[in-house]
Scaffold this active site. Structure first.
Site, PDB file in Angstrom:
ATOM      1  CG  HIS A 162      34.060  12.166 -15.217  1.00  0.00           C
ATOM      2  ND1 HIS A 162      34.689  10.938 -15.236  1.00  0.00           N
ATOM      3  CD2 HIS A 162      33.526  12.328 -16.453  1.00  0.00           C
ATOM      4  CE1 HIS A 162      34.553  10.393 -16.432  1.00  0.00           C
ATOM      5  NE2 HIS A 162      33.854  11.213 -17.196  1.00  0.00           N
ATOM      6  CB  SER A 283      26.883  19.406  15.687  1.00  0.00           C
ATOM      7  OG  SER A 283      28.028  19.434  16.518  1.00  0.00           O
ATOM      8  CE  LYS A 289      28.113  19.896  10.525  1.00  0.00           C
ATOM      9  NZ  LYS A 289      29.009  18.998  11.241  1.00  0.00           N
ATOM     10  CD  GLU A 296      25.367  12.246   7.338  1.00  0.00           C
ATOM     11  OE1 GLU A 296      26.560  12.544   7.276  1.00  0.00           O
ATOM     12  OE2 GLU A 296      24.624  12.647   8.256  1.00  0.00           O
TER      13      GLU A 296
END
Ligand code: ARG
Length: 464
Positions: A162, A283, A289, A296
């Protein structure tokens, strides 16, 4: 008769007018089925050899066909072959070029076959090669997984359920879970290959052919394990394409889960791993970043491949026997699926080599979440407390630790004894992360010893 100046299709004998430009473009597949060209030639050579062996065509015709197809193959490999939309698909393009080159003999190649069994054969030959490449690449990825697991096999991290800290596990153990998933993926591709490797050629348009063909000879030449037993089935089903795409979807699903973890772990909020810069991008607006683009995209492309699976299933679902032009739509999703998984497997094997691990952060995260609570309960059970009672006792101890903002192993013995008089000072060796890990010492457990064993076993398997 077709109008003057317009190229006639080789099937247009009974047509009174040519197709419109839009219909021509709409029905053509040459833009994408060129990919099958070399397999089309391989199949044609095997077919022609069989026709000659069966005395359906002469040896002279066979020589001419072989020579013509060889020079067409050279043109294709050199990139000089001129593909024509007027000739609809890869099969008609090659056949027309053959006839232009060698004349009459070229027109005999299509004896006893149809584009229907031809395309089904080409596609299986192409897919077989794609499966073989996929299998090799899965093995290479497995090796990367095993090497990473080997290197970091004893690093302790929180095992989650979880997404909450559950019990400590080793990083080696966690990584080896992906090795197992990949092993089943591999088996699925091997399995699909076995079912797919039957020759459709000889089914002709749908019912077989009246010529005395020898299908087994063609099968042997093209390295099929046997021939499709029913001609209607041979030309019409694309279950092999669906099976491949299913195996690919599941492979992508596994890698998508792995990607999700890498994305989380590499976020500063976790700080468990760092992905090498060459697999990340920055970025354009936020200078701090470093984005995990590769995992991804793997997660994103899982949707694309699973979409292809749905597309192929829908393509098949309402087709009456036998061949229908719908089946021309099988190619783009299938090709794209193979291209996608081959790229993903290659890039993933590389990316894992560029993963560095932050041992300290992993261990601290495991310490934060009372990961050894189950061990305390198990300790009490060994001392004679029933598991359900032990569960409650430990829950109270965890509550106290939360209040004191400390770990279970930092509670004093007098504090622990208040919850159960069965607790004595030997409890501390059970409450450490290492103690918890070491105690799970059975096949499949997270103990250092077991993980080492499973890594060794995998290494051996990969060497075979
Ligand atoms: N381009 C077609 C395909 O991909 C080849 C088979 C065409 N057969 C036919 N009867 N029109 O399916």
């Amino acid at each position: 008769m077709a109008k003057k100046g317009i190229k006639k299709a080789n099937w247009s004998g009974r047509f009174n007018e040519p197709v419109t430009d839009l219909v021509k473009r709409f029905t053509a597949s040459v833009g994408f089925d060129q990919k099958l060209a070399l397999y089309d030639i391989e199949g044609s050579v095997a077919h022609a050899e069989m026709l000659a062996a069966q005395k359906i065509i002469t040896q002279k015709d066979l020589k001419a066909i072989q020579g013509g197809l060889q020079s067409i193959q050279n043109e294709i490999l050199a990139g000089t072959f001129k593909w024509s939309l007027d000739l609809e698909d890869v099969h008609l393009n090659i056949e027309k070029r053959l006839t232009d080159k060698i004349g009459e003999a070229g027109k005999k190649l299509h004896t006893g076959r149809s584009r229907n069994d031809q395309v089904a054969t080409d596609l299986r030959l192409w897919l077989r090669a794609a499966i073989d490449e996929t299998i090799q690449k899965i093995k290479t990825l497995q090796l990367s997984v095993v090497q990473l697991a080997d290197k970091h096999q004893k690093i302790i991290m929180p095992g989650l359920t979880h997404l909450q800290v559950a019990q400590p596990v080793t990083f080696g153990h966690h990584l080896m879970a992906y090795y197992e998933m990949l092993q089943r993926d591999l088996a699925r591709f091997e399995d699909a290959r076995k079912r797919m490797n039957q020759l459709p050629l000889g089914a002709a348009a749908l019912a077989g052919t009246s010529y005395p063909i020898d299908r087994n000879r063609v099968a042997k030449k093209l390295k099929f394990d046997g021939v499709c037993e029913n001609s209607l089935d041979a030309v019409s089903d694309r279950d092999f394409a669906i099976e491949f795409t299913f195996a690919a979807s599941l492979l992508m699903t596994h890698l998508s889960r792995f990607s999700e973890e890498l994305i989380m772990w590499s976020s500063p909020m976790f700080g468990f791993v760092e992905i090498a810069d060459r697999f990340c991008t920055g970025s354009s607006i936020m200078p701090q970043k470093k984005n995990p683009d590769v995992p991804e995209l793997v997660r994103g492309k899982t949707g694309r491949v699973t979409g292809h699976l749905m597309g192929l299933l829908m393509l098949m679902k309402a087709q009456p026997l036998a061949y229908n032009k719908d089946n021309q739509e099988d190619k783009e999703p299938l090709f794209d699926t193979a291209d996608t998984i081959l790229d993903v497997l290659t890039i993933y094997a590389d990316m894992l080599k560029g993963i560095s691990v932050n041992e300290k952060n992993m261990k601290e995260a495991a310490l934060k979440g009372y990961a050894t609570a189950t061990d305390l309960a198990d300790y009490l059970v060994v001392k004679g407390v029933a598991f359900r009672d032990a569960h409650e006792i430990v829950a109270k101890a965890v509550n106290l630790a939360i209040k004191k903002k400390c770990d279970l192993s930092e509670l004093k013995i007098d504090e622990l004894k208040k919850f159960s008089k069965m607790i004595s000072s030997d409890v501390y060796s059970y409450l450490t992360l290492e103690g918890s890990i070491k105690s799970r010492n059975h096949i499949g457990g997270t103990s250092f010893e077991q993980v080492k064993k499973s890594i060794e076993k995998a290494k051996k398997r990969l060497k075979q």
